[in-house]
Design an enzyme around this catalytic site. Sequence first.
Site, PDB file in Angstrom:
ATOM      1  N   GLU B 196     -95.694  -5.991 -11.927  1.00 24.62           N
ATOM      2  CA  GLU B 196     -94.537  -5.428 -12.643  1.00 24.62           C
ATOM      3  C   GLU B 196     -93.222  -6.025 -12.176  1.00 24.62           C
ATOM      4  O   GLU B 196     -92.351  -6.341 -12.993  1.00 24.62           O
ATOM      5  CB  GLU B 196     -94.495  -3.908 -12.471  1.00 24.62           C
ATOM      6  CG  GLU B 196     -95.594  -3.157 -13.218  1.00 24.62           C
ATOM      7  CD  GLU B 196     -96.899  -3.069 -12.456  1.00 24.62           C
ATOM      8  OE1 GLU B 196     -96.941  -3.534 -11.293  1.00 24.62           O
ATOM      9  OE2 GLU B 196     -97.872  -2.532 -12.999  1.00 24.62           O
ATOM     10  N   HIS B 265     -98.865   9.627 -11.266  1.00 24.71           N
ATOM     11  CA  HIS B 265     -98.945   9.149 -12.651  1.00 24.71           C
ATOM     12  C   HIS B 265     -98.289  10.103 -13.633  1.00 24.71           C
ATOM     13  O   HIS B 265     -98.516  10.015 -14.835  1.00 24.71           O
ATOM     14  CB  HIS B 265    -100.407   8.979 -13.075  1.00 24.71           C
ATOM     15  CG  HIS B 265    -101.048   7.727 -12.598  1.00 24.71           C
ATOM     16  ND1 HIS B 265    -101.274   7.463 -11.277  1.00 24.71           N
ATOM     17  CD2 HIS B 265    -101.498   6.640 -13.268  1.00 24.71           C
ATOM     18  CE1 HIS B 265    -101.864   6.284 -11.159  1.00 24.71           C
ATOM     19  NE2 HIS B 265    -102.004   5.763 -12.348  1.00 24.71           N
TER      20      HIS B 265
HETATM   21  C1  LIG Z   1     -98.467  -0.580 -10.224  1.00 29.47           C
HETATM   22  C2  LIG Z   1     -99.509  -0.213 -11.199  1.00 29.47           C
HETATM   23  N1  LIG Z   1     -99.605  -0.920 -12.340  1.00 29.47           N
HETATM   24  C3  LIG Z   1    -100.552  -0.597 -13.250  1.00 29.47           C
HETATM   25  C4  LIG Z   1    -101.399   0.439 -13.033  1.00 29.47           C
HETATM   26  C5  LIG Z   1    -102.454   0.789 -14.074  1.00 29.47           C
HETATM   27  N2  LIG Z   1    -103.761   0.352 -13.613  1.00 29.47           N
HETATM   28  C6  LIG Z   1    -104.580   1.176 -12.948  1.00 29.47           C
HETATM   29  S1  LIG Z   1    -105.950   0.423 -12.436  1.00 29.47           S
HETATM   30  C7  LIG Z   1    -105.505  -1.034 -13.119  1.00 29.47           C
HETATM   31  C8  LIG Z   1    -106.410  -2.213 -12.994  1.00 29.47           C
HETATM   32  C9  LIG Z   1    -106.642  -2.597 -11.593  1.00 29.47           C
HETATM   33  O1  LIG Z   1    -107.682  -3.516 -11.499  1.00 29.47           O
HETATM   34  P1  LIG Z   1    -108.282  -3.995 -10.135  1.00 29.47           P
HETATM   35  O2  LIG Z   1    -107.218  -4.144  -9.127  1.00 29.47           O
HETATM   36  O3  LIG Z   1    -109.115  -5.186 -10.413  1.00 29.47           O
HETATM   37  O4  LIG Z   1    -109.201  -2.798  -9.628  1.00 29.47           O
HETATM   38  P2  LIG Z   1    -110.499  -2.178 -10.318  1.00 29.47           P
HETATM   39  O5  LIG Z   1    -110.019  -1.136 -11.270  1.00 29.47           O
HETATM   40  O6  LIG Z   1    -111.233  -3.261 -10.969  1.00 29.47           O
HETATM   41  O7  LIG Z   1    -111.251  -1.530  -9.215  1.00 29.47           O
HETATM   42  C10 LIG Z   1    -104.278  -0.914 -13.741  1.00 29.47           C
HETATM   43  C11 LIG Z   1    -103.592  -1.991 -14.465  1.00 29.47           C
HETATM   44  C12 LIG Z   1    -101.245   1.164 -11.827  1.00 29.47           C
HETATM   45  N3  LIG Z   1    -102.020   2.222 -11.533  1.00 29.47           N
HETATM   46  N4  LIG Z   1    -100.313   0.806 -10.928  1.00 29.47           N
END
Ligand SMILES: Cc1ncc(C[n+]2csc(CCOP(=O)(O)OP(=O)(O)O)c2C)c(N)n1
Lengths: 339, 463
Positions: B196, B265
């Site tokens: 972000e 959230h």
């Molecule tokens: C700063 C932030 N940006 C976006 C999100 C929304 N979000 C939650 S999980 C996620 C994907 C994360 O993927 P990854 O790091 O690969 O972990 P996984 O879910 O695959 O375990 C996103 C974009 C968030 N929680 N926090």
Amino acid sequence: MARKAVASKAKTQTNVPQLTPEQELEAYREMLLIRRFEEKAGQMYGMGLIGGFCHLYIGQEAVVTGVTMASEKGKDAQITGYRDHGHMLVMGLDPKGVMAELTGRQGGLSGGKGGSMHMFSNEHRFYGGNGIVGAQVSLGNGLAFAAKYRGDGTVALAYFGDGAANQGQVYESFNMAKLWKLPVVFIIENNKYAMGTSTERSSATTDFSKRGASFDIPGEQVDGMDVRMVYDAAQRAIEYARSGKGPYILEMLTYRYRGHSMSDPAKYRSKDEVTKYRQERDPIEQVKARLLESGAETEESLKVIESEIRAIVTQAAEFATNDAEPDPAELWTDITISA
Amino acid sequence: MPQILMPALSPTMEEGTLSKWLVKVGDTVSPGDVLAEIETDKATMEVEAVDSGVVKELMIEEGTEGVKVNTPIALVLGEGEQAGEAAPKVAEQAATSEPAAETAAATVPAEAKAPQAADAPKFVAQDDPDLPEGVEMVEMTVRQALNEAMAEELRRDKDVFVIGEEVAEYQGAYKITQNLLQEFGPERIVDTPITEHGFAGLAVGAAFAGLKPIVEFMTWNFAMQAIDQIINSAAKQLYMSGGQVTAPMVFRGPNGVASRVGAQHSQDYSAWYSHVPGLTVIAPYSAADAKGLLKAAIRSPNPVIFLENEILYGSTGLVPKMDDFLLPIGKARIARKGADVTIVSFSMGMRYASQATEKLVAAGVDVELIDLRTLRPLDSDTVIESVKKTGRMVTVEEGWPQGGIGAELSARVMEAAFDYLDAPVMRVTGKDVPMPYAANLEKLALPHVDDVIAAVNAVTYRS
Ligand SMILES: Cc1ncc(C[n+]2csc(CCOP(=O)(O)OP(=O)(O)O)c2C)c(N)n1
Ligand SMILES: [Mg+2]
């Protein structure tokens, strides 16, 4: 049949690290507990007992299991994101408390105030349970800073996803960790997707084990579906960090079988891909095949374990369903500490 | 350079110790020669000669403490110069950051008054345009309205592009960007990594260079990673550059309380962004406002914070079917005219306020209901006019009470319409706690229709 073939082929590779039969059994139990717990959580979500976001760990069980087995349980600190149920179960937190947090009841680990993404335990040195992608990396670095500051010989284990690995604060943390030789192991759980975005679409380079290269942090890519490999690499990394040499990166190649969260239709990947992982690489089936093949266990003895674990999960679910909601007065507690 | 003055070695230095002379009377000095050493509580610095000349007099003795800045300390005469001829000059010192400012301040006559700022210019909002006669009204969700607004502006202006997490291939985490990738392609609908701070900064830079980014934050909670670029780069740029460089862009995404997602959230950033000069902040409630205001935001030459609400995405409303339906930024909408009490709200708060209004009207209270729609600039005029008529105000918002929109409104009403008030203003807000997860606690943390009714009863002295 296909599963067995893969497992026995692995056994013939002489350079694959081996676990003792006791360790294999421990890994089997832990992973099975996570699997059954998460399946139950998924069902309870479907029944409306769990709300909001609920991220299941199914498929990735070998990662936290192998790492925790290589760590000093209860002493080394662990921290992760929102996909955290498995971490807590392996660290020895009460499944009832975890499940009751998912249902938002007073007996939950955070008294019902945190939910699926926010659970913690000082006693077990588990620091969450963090909803902001990447935040746990800096926080994990801080746990390591405290360990070094106090000289208590503990190590911090910071887990994060392939998606999180692109956040800026990860690299700020890498730099400080190396600069100050912090006892931290960065564990990247690369399950190939961050929500609907594959690593190829989000990352200029997809070998995350090399992400520490410009800070001179050693990194390894590990088969995160094979608990033996995870355990072996984690031992090396933890030992390195504990001995004062500084941070270490482990990229765990793993896979989540379910959607990102319960509300994800997962259209961004093929059914075949999921099926292939489930049938050929499943971490629990791999251990099971070895236990049977070595004669350490029989189908019958494993059935006993399976039913023990089902009983634990059933009890947790019952507790979490019947436990009371928090007292309304709890709305106003735990905001600040009155000194 | 006849007189050498005691220099200021830092912007805050008022006096110092002349610890040592390095020249004596009769010495010839050239530019750069060290004349003296000066000590403050923070540092020791050297005073250098600016011009060449001969030291005629050392006016302060070595070791003197508390020598005020700008006191003459020595007399150095250049060739053919006589004492008292030229204006005194401050010696250049070796290493200070802002001597000029300090000198300038020191030359202000002592009797000068504190500077008086001109009054802030008054913002006057335009009224909503009249709809063409017989215009067709189409029922659509807020989600569709936002989607159409973006699609129309993307068609209209090639400089507009959309950037954010999961906006393209996944079609938007909340499906607000559905089909935009298909129509406009990956150059204009850009999926980002989860970074972000990085992509918000990138978008601000692109806006400096003349593009018109629409930055989607998956939710505003994650924009906290990027808030520095939003405030320090986007909001302040026009002012810092003396009007040269602008950031014509929109930051948008779901804001406010979502359902059962816990403290990290689920929170309302309305008051946060409304605090910042340089930003425009919009928080629509209805589908029509969502469309008309998002289109206006995309065309705005300013950085706009566009606060949507996840829970409202699926709610429907009538939107005029027009080629170009634009609404004025900064204008509140009077949702219901009334004479007994003014209820002011915005975004999701309008849902509670509208439901309360329905019940109150049924019970005989003639409510005037105002939907702010824009939080900065805030349409004080509409609110104050209303309060002058009703004499009572209740504000409704989901955010925390301290420093909230209700707090701001009540201050403005007190300043501008104190004598018209028949009761203290009352605020209905989210509770002053992080959002709990448990279903029962979450309900308690939110504002309720009954809270609004109770507040109206209190300000109208009904039981
Ligand atoms: C700063 C932030 N940006 C976006 C999100 C929304 N979000 C939650 S999980 C996620 C994907 C994360 O993927 P990854 O790091 O690969 O972990 P996984 O879910 O695959 O375990 C996103 C974009 C968030 N929680 N926090
Ligand atoms: Mg991932």
